[in-house]
Design a protein around this motif. Structure first.
Motif, PDB file in Angstrom:
ATOM      1  N   LEU A  53       0.828  -1.201   0.000  1.00 42.89           N
ATOM      2  CA  LEU A  53       0.000   0.000   0.000  1.00 42.89           C
ATOM      3  C   LEU A  53       0.865   1.255   0.000  1.00 42.89           C
ATOM      4  CD1 LEU A  53      -2.798  -1.037   2.518  1.00 42.89           C
ATOM      5  CD2 LEU A  53      -2.901  -1.050   0.015  1.00 42.89           C
ATOM      6  N   HIS A  54       1.945   1.221   0.762  1.00 39.76           N
ATOM      7  CA  HIS A  54       2.858   2.367   0.805  1.00 39.76           C
ATOM      8  C   HIS A  54       3.447   2.617  -0.582  1.00 39.76           C
ATOM      9  CE1 HIS A  54       6.375   4.818   1.650  1.00 39.76           C
ATOM     10  NE2 HIS A  54       5.773   5.160   2.779  1.00 39.76           N
ATOM     11  N   THR A  55       3.847   1.544  -1.269  1.00 39.79           N
ATOM     12  CA  THR A  55       4.390   1.671  -2.625  1.00 39.79           C
ATOM     13  C   THR A  55       3.344   2.259  -3.565  1.00 39.79           C
ATOM     14  OG1 THR A  55       5.905  -0.172  -2.280  1.00 39.79           O
ATOM     15  CG2 THR A  55       5.391   0.395  -4.559  1.00 39.79           C
ATOM     16  N   LEU A  56       2.116   1.787  -3.471  1.00 39.03           N
ATOM     17  CA  LEU A  56       1.028   2.309  -4.311  1.00 39.03           C
ATOM     18  C   LEU A  56       0.768   3.780  -4.016  1.00 39.03           C
ATOM     19  CD1 LEU A  56      -1.441  -0.691  -4.128  1.00 39.03           C
ATOM     20  CD2 LEU A  56      -0.382   0.196  -6.216  1.00 39.03           C
ATOM     21  N   THR A  58       2.863   5.987  -2.805  1.00 39.26           N
ATOM     22  CA  THR A  58       4.000   6.780  -3.278  1.00 39.26           C
ATOM     23  C   THR A  58       3.979   6.939  -4.795  1.00 39.26           C
ATOM     24  OG1 THR A  58       5.341   6.030  -1.417  1.00 39.26           O
ATOM     25  CG2 THR A  58       6.522   6.918  -3.308  1.00 39.26           C
ATOM     26  N   SER A  59       3.635   5.876  -5.507  1.00 39.00           N
ATOM     27  CA  SER A  59       3.687   5.925  -6.972  1.00 39.00           C
ATOM     28  C   SER A  59       2.412   6.452  -7.631  1.00 39.00           C
ATOM     29  CB  SER A  59       4.009   4.538  -7.535  1.00 39.00           C
ATOM     30  OG  SER A  59       2.963   3.632  -7.252  1.00 39.00           O
ATOM     31  N   GLY A  60       1.257   6.246  -7.000  1.00 37.15           N
ATOM     32  CA  GLY A  60       0.009   6.618  -7.662  1.00 37.15           C
ATOM     33  C   GLY A  60      -0.977   7.372  -6.814  1.00 37.15           C
ATOM     34  N   GLY A  61      -0.626   7.620  -5.574  1.00 41.49           N
ATOM     35  CA  GLY A  61      -1.510   8.368  -4.692  1.00 41.49           C
ATOM     36  C   GLY A  61      -2.664   7.542  -4.145  1.00 41.49           C
ATOM     37  N   ALA A  62      -3.553   8.246  -3.477  1.00 38.60           N
ATOM     38  CA  ALA A  62      -4.694   7.598  -2.822  1.00 38.60           C
ATOM     39  C   ALA A  62      -5.583   6.865  -3.819  1.00 38.60           C
ATOM     40  CB  ALA A  62      -5.512   8.623  -2.046  1.00 38.60           C
ATOM     41  N   ASP A  63      -5.688   7.385  -5.034  1.00 37.02           N
ATOM     42  CA  ASP A  63      -6.523   6.717  -6.041  1.00 37.02           C
ATOM     43  C   ASP A  63      -5.984   5.333  -6.381  1.00 37.02           C
ATOM     44  OD1 ASP A  63      -8.338   8.797  -6.182  1.00 37.02           O
ATOM     45  OD2 ASP A  63      -7.367   9.731  -7.917  1.00 37.02           O
ATOM     46  N   ALA A  64      -4.654   5.188  -6.427  1.00 34.13           N
ATOM     47  CA  ALA A  64      -4.049   3.881  -6.707  1.00 34.13           C
ATOM     48  C   ALA A  64      -4.302   2.911  -5.559  1.00 34.13           C
ATOM     49  CB  ALA A  64      -2.550   4.029  -6.958  1.00 34.13           C
ATOM     50  N   VAL A  65      -4.222   3.409  -4.332  1.00 33.24           N
ATOM     51  CA  VAL A  65      -4.501   2.565  -3.161  1.00 33.24           C
ATOM     52  C   VAL A  65      -5.954   2.121  -3.207  1.00 33.24           C
ATOM     53  CG1 VAL A  65      -4.662   2.515  -0.640  1.00 33.24           C
ATOM     54  CG2 VAL A  65      -2.711   3.641  -1.745  1.00 33.24           C
ATOM     55  N   ARG A  66      -6.862   3.064  -3.433  1.00 30.04           N
ATOM     56  CA  ARG A  66      -8.298   2.749  -3.479  1.00 30.04           C
ATOM     57  C   ARG A  66      -8.610   1.746  -4.591  1.00 30.04           C
ATOM     58  NH1 ARG A  66      -9.723   7.417  -3.680  1.00 30.04           N
ATOM     59  NH2 ARG A  66     -10.112   7.730  -1.475  1.00 30.04           N
TER      60      ARG A  66
END
Length: 105
Positions: A53-56, A58-66
């Motif tokens: 999740l931390h990698t996501l 960092t690379s894509g922001g909250a939208d990538a995590v979601r």
């Protein structure tokens, strides 16, 4: 049969459940301590995916995590509609603070 009233910590059943099924599910949660069991599993799971999740984030922001969490929810709930993991994924995806990094690490 008297139905237990829902409180702030009482899970809400799906709207299509009747009173008997709702009471049965709530009784199982209480009798078998499922709330605690599922909470422990969910917390362990978050620990296991924290780095990802931390990698996501960092690379894509909250939208990538979601997006990742929603994909996990969809996959899990298709195969096991009552899965604690699917519900965890979905709940985390719907938590803006979590998607913005409240998972720590």
């Amino acid at each position: 049969m008297e139905q237990e009233k829902a409180g702030p910590d009482t899970p809400s059943p799906p709207p299509n459940w009747d009173q008997v099924l709702t009471a049965r599910a709530r009784n199982h949660f209480k009798l078998f301590g499922l709330r605690k069991t599922y909470a422990l599993q969910a917390n362990r799971f978050i620990g296991e995916i924290r780095d990802q999740l931390h990698t996501l984030l960092t690379s894509g922001g909250a939208d990538a995590v979601r997006a990742h969490l929603l994909a996990g929810a969809t996959s899990s709930l298709i195969n096991r509609p009552n899965s604690w993991m699917g519900v965890t994924y979905r709940s985390l995806a719907n938590d803006a603070r979590f998607c913005h990094g409240a998972f720590g690490g």
